[in-house]
Design an enzyme around this catalytic site. Sequence first.
Site, mmCIF file in Angstrom:
data_model
loop_
_atom_site.group_PDB
_atom_site.id
_atom_site.type_symbol
_atom_site.label_atom_id
_atom_site.label_comp_id
_atom_site.label_asym_id
_atom_site.label_seq_id
_atom_site.Cartn_x
_atom_site.Cartn_y
_atom_site.Cartn_z
ATOM 1 N N LEU A 184 1.806 -13.313 -2.108
ATOM 2 C CA LEU A 184 1.561 -13.362 -0.661
ATOM 3 C C LEU A 184 2.406 -14.420 0.041
ATOM 4 O O LEU A 184 2.569 -14.385 1.260
ATOM 5 C CB LEU A 184 0.064 -13.612 -0.380
ATOM 6 C CG LEU A 184 -0.901 -12.602 -1.005
ATOM 7 C CD1 LEU A 184 -2.338 -12.926 -0.606
ATOM 8 C CD2 LEU A 184 -0.540 -11.174 -0.589
ATOM 9 N N LYS A 240 -8.074 6.141 -4.242
ATOM 10 C CA LYS A 240 -7.328 7.160 -3.490
ATOM 11 C C LYS A 240 -5.822 6.950 -3.508
ATOM 12 O O LYS A 240 -5.348 5.821 -3.527
ATOM 13 C CB LYS A 240 -7.776 7.133 -2.021
ATOM 14 C CG LYS A 240 -9.187 7.603 -1.832
ATOM 15 C CD LYS A 240 -9.480 7.924 -0.400
ATOM 16 C CE LYS A 240 -9.930 6.739 0.389
ATOM 17 N NZ LYS A 240 -10.589 7.115 1.633
ATOM 18 N N GLY A 299 0.800 -1.221 0.000
ATOM 19 C CA GLY A 299 0.000 0.000 0.000
ATOM 20 C C GLY A 299 0.830 1.267 0.000
ATOM 21 O O GLY A 299 0.425 2.267 -0.608
ATOM 22 N N ASP A 344 0.345 3.900 -2.943
ATOM 23 C CA ASP A 344 -0.193 5.237 -2.617
ATOM 24 C C ASP A 344 0.737 6.347 -3.101
ATOM 25 O O ASP A 344 0.294 7.373 -3.630
ATOM 26 C CB ASP A 344 -0.381 5.376 -1.098
ATOM 27 C CG ASP A 344 -1.767 4.934 -0.647
ATOM 28 O OD1 ASP A 344 -2.567 4.517 -1.498
ATOM 29 O OD2 ASP A 344 -2.056 5.013 0.567
HETATM 30 N N1 LIG Z 1 -5.273 4.090 -1.121
HETATM 31 C C1 LIG Z 1 -6.095 3.510 -0.270
HETATM 32 O O1 LIG Z 1 -7.302 3.573 -0.412
HETATM 33 C C2 LIG Z 1 -5.547 2.724 0.878
HETATM 34 C C3 LIG Z 1 -6.363 1.791 1.531
HETATM 35 C C4 LIG Z 1 -5.823 1.065 2.585
HETATM 36 C C5 LIG Z 1 -4.502 1.294 2.983
HETATM 37 N N2 LIG Z 1 -3.745 2.211 2.334
HETATM 38 C C6 LIG Z 1 -2.367 2.451 2.729
HETATM 39 O O2 LIG Z 1 -1.625 1.245 2.574
HETATM 40 C C7 LIG Z 1 -0.505 1.299 3.447
HETATM 41 C C8 LIG Z 1 -0.311 -0.058 4.068
HETATM 42 O O3 LIG Z 1 -0.097 -0.988 3.028
HETATM 43 P P1 LIG Z 1 0.616 -2.403 3.300
HETATM 44 O O4 LIG Z 1 0.005 -3.026 4.475
HETATM 45 O O5 LIG Z 1 0.663 -3.106 2.013
HETATM 46 O O6 LIG Z 1 2.064 -1.952 3.801
HETATM 47 P P2 LIG Z 1 3.456 -1.741 3.064
HETATM 48 O O7 LIG Z 1 3.324 -1.175 1.720
HETATM 49 O O8 LIG Z 1 4.278 -0.973 4.049
HETATM 50 O O9 LIG Z 1 4.039 -3.220 2.928
HETATM 51 C C9 LIG Z 1 4.295 -3.956 4.091
HETATM 52 C C10 LIG Z 1 5.704 -4.536 4.110
HETATM 53 O O10 LIG Z 1 5.737 -5.661 3.245
HETATM 54 C C11 LIG Z 1 6.821 -5.542 2.327
HETATM 55 N N3 LIG Z 1 6.355 -6.283 1.137
HETATM 56 C C12 LIG Z 1 5.510 -5.868 0.176
HETATM 57 N N4 LIG Z 1 5.203 -6.892 -0.648
HETATM 58 C C13 LIG Z 1 5.881 -7.982 -0.214
HETATM 59 C C14 LIG Z 1 5.960 -9.329 -0.642
HETATM 60 N N5 LIG Z 1 5.241 -9.817 -1.668
HETATM 61 N N6 LIG Z 1 6.788 -10.173 0.044
HETATM 62 C C15 LIG Z 1 7.484 -9.726 1.120
HETATM 63 N N7 LIG Z 1 7.416 -8.467 1.581
HETATM 64 C C16 LIG Z 1 6.619 -7.597 0.928
HETATM 65 C C17 LIG Z 1 7.071 -4.070 2.205
HETATM 66 O O11 LIG Z 1 8.408 -3.797 1.856
HETATM 67 C C18 LIG Z 1 6.780 -3.590 3.619
HETATM 68 O O12 LIG Z 1 7.909 -3.748 4.420
HETATM 69 C C19 LIG Z 1 -0.771 2.391 4.449
HETATM 70 O O13 LIG Z 1 0.092 3.472 4.178
HETATM 71 C C20 LIG Z 1 -2.211 2.790 4.193
HETATM 72 O O14 LIG Z 1 -2.452 4.151 4.430
HETATM 73 C C21 LIG Z 1 -4.246 2.923 1.281
#
Ligand SMILES: NC(=O)c1ccc[n+]([C@@H]2O[C@H](COP(=O)([O-])OP(=O)(O)OC[C@H]3O[C@@H](n4cnc5c(N)ncnc54)[C@H](O)[C@@H]3O)[C@@H](O)[C@H]2O)c1
Length: 387
Positions: free
Chosen positions: A179, A151, A114, A118
């Site tokens: 995943l 968003k 995310g 974003d």
């Molecule tokens: N735009 C929107 O509508 C919306 C909705 C919900 C959340 N968000 C945003 O999303 C963010 C959270 O997203 P998230 O939970 O994906 O966190 P993130 O992007 O921080 O990813 C989590 C961790 O996983 C790692 N990673 C990513 N893909 C991987 C994979 N396949 N294998 C191993 N590691 C991997 C990343 O390097 C990071 O350390 C927040 O900033 C939140 O505000 C946005």
Amino acid sequence: MPPSRWTVSTRLDVRYDIRETPGLLDPANPTLADILTSDARGGLRLVLVDHAVARLYGARIEQYLKEYNISHRLLELSGDENRKTMGQVLGIISALNDVGTLRVSDAPVAIGGGVVLDVVGLAASLYRRGIPHTRIPTTLLAQVDVSVAAKTGVNYQGYRNRIGSYNPPPLTLIDPTFLRTVSARHISNGAGEIFKMGLIKDAALFELLERCGPALVAGKFQSTTAAEAIGRAIAGMIDELENNLWEKELRRAVDHGHSFSPLVEMRHVHELLHGEAVALDCLLSAVIAHGRGYLGHHTIDRIAATAAGLGLRTWHPAFGDTALLMQALTDTMRHRNGNQNLPVVREIGRATFLNDVSTEEISDAAQHMRRLGERQEPKLAHHGTNR
Ligand SMILES: NC(=O)c1ccc[n+]([C@@H]2O[C@H](COP(=O)([O-])OP(=O)(O)OC[C@H]3O[C@@H](n4cnc5c(N)ncnc54)[C@H](O)[C@@H]3O)[C@@H](O)[C@H]2O)c1
């Protein structure tokens, strides 16, 4: 007299696709290559990749693009919530300028969680006042939530997503096999948003999580049951967002879990992930709904047990800080144009909105939540670790 008043009235037709495509980086799977070739005009395409994804999949991404002769430049970005800043956005804009990205063709590709999606989404909405891009979410949270959303955003002055835009990319490609490498904690984190969707929208989804939560998390959401959970969460999200994409209606059931959590998450950014904070907020709201007579004891126990079964925290001391909760609600009310519009569960699978929640009610609910949550905490296997 010449006219001295004009009105511009137009319509914007919005349509974007979200496609599940397992094995996206398999050279035998031409899906991504076909998409990238379809808008190519011979320029360099910027491929923006989360740093952890680059470490795990960088060689495969390069090999795939080479196999299909797609000229590109790969740029690694930090997926750390602390780097969700305008600085990263401007860095991406400089890179787009550097490779000479066109207005429509050779559109950039974002691959990551995310945070990266974003940040890239915001850069794409600002560069030349808006260019398309392709989104490839690689975490569970990004696949079930960000992938549907219109968003973009970055954090600013200690507030989550204080700067952002609405800029849905034309295409999002979901490959659930990403995943397999996501940590158990981040799998649970994504399950927090699926949990929310079950609570407000889809009782069958909630029951599926209640029955199979621990197995889904342990299996990194790779099973057929997991595909059903992901599919139901995405479908529920589309149903909620489709007619309110620009959020003109500020009573949004999908804001369940997002009333107290934004500020709590930012204040405890080293301890709480987004989906974890959302799930805690859902529990507080469930106890508030219990206080209003909507949910019985048995139901709030089921809700807390389901969160714990998904490996989500059911209590955090920040929720014992009434002043912080009230500050969070006050800020959220500004976002909802002065109204609480607090979405709570009326019954599992259906939400209602409250506009008269008092400080005392929140404080009492938080105390109840602590007792409820502490009963579940010993069941949690991995919270606070990044396994
Ligand atoms: N735009 C929107 O509508 C919306 C909705 C919900 C959340 N968000 C945003 O999303 C963010 C959270 O997203 P998230 O939970 O994906 O966190 P993130 O992007 O921080 O990813 C989590 C961790 O996983 C790692 N990673 C990513 N893909 C991987 C994979 N396949 N294998 C191993 N590691 C991997 C990343 O390097 C990071 O350390 C927040 O900033 C939140 O505000 C946005």
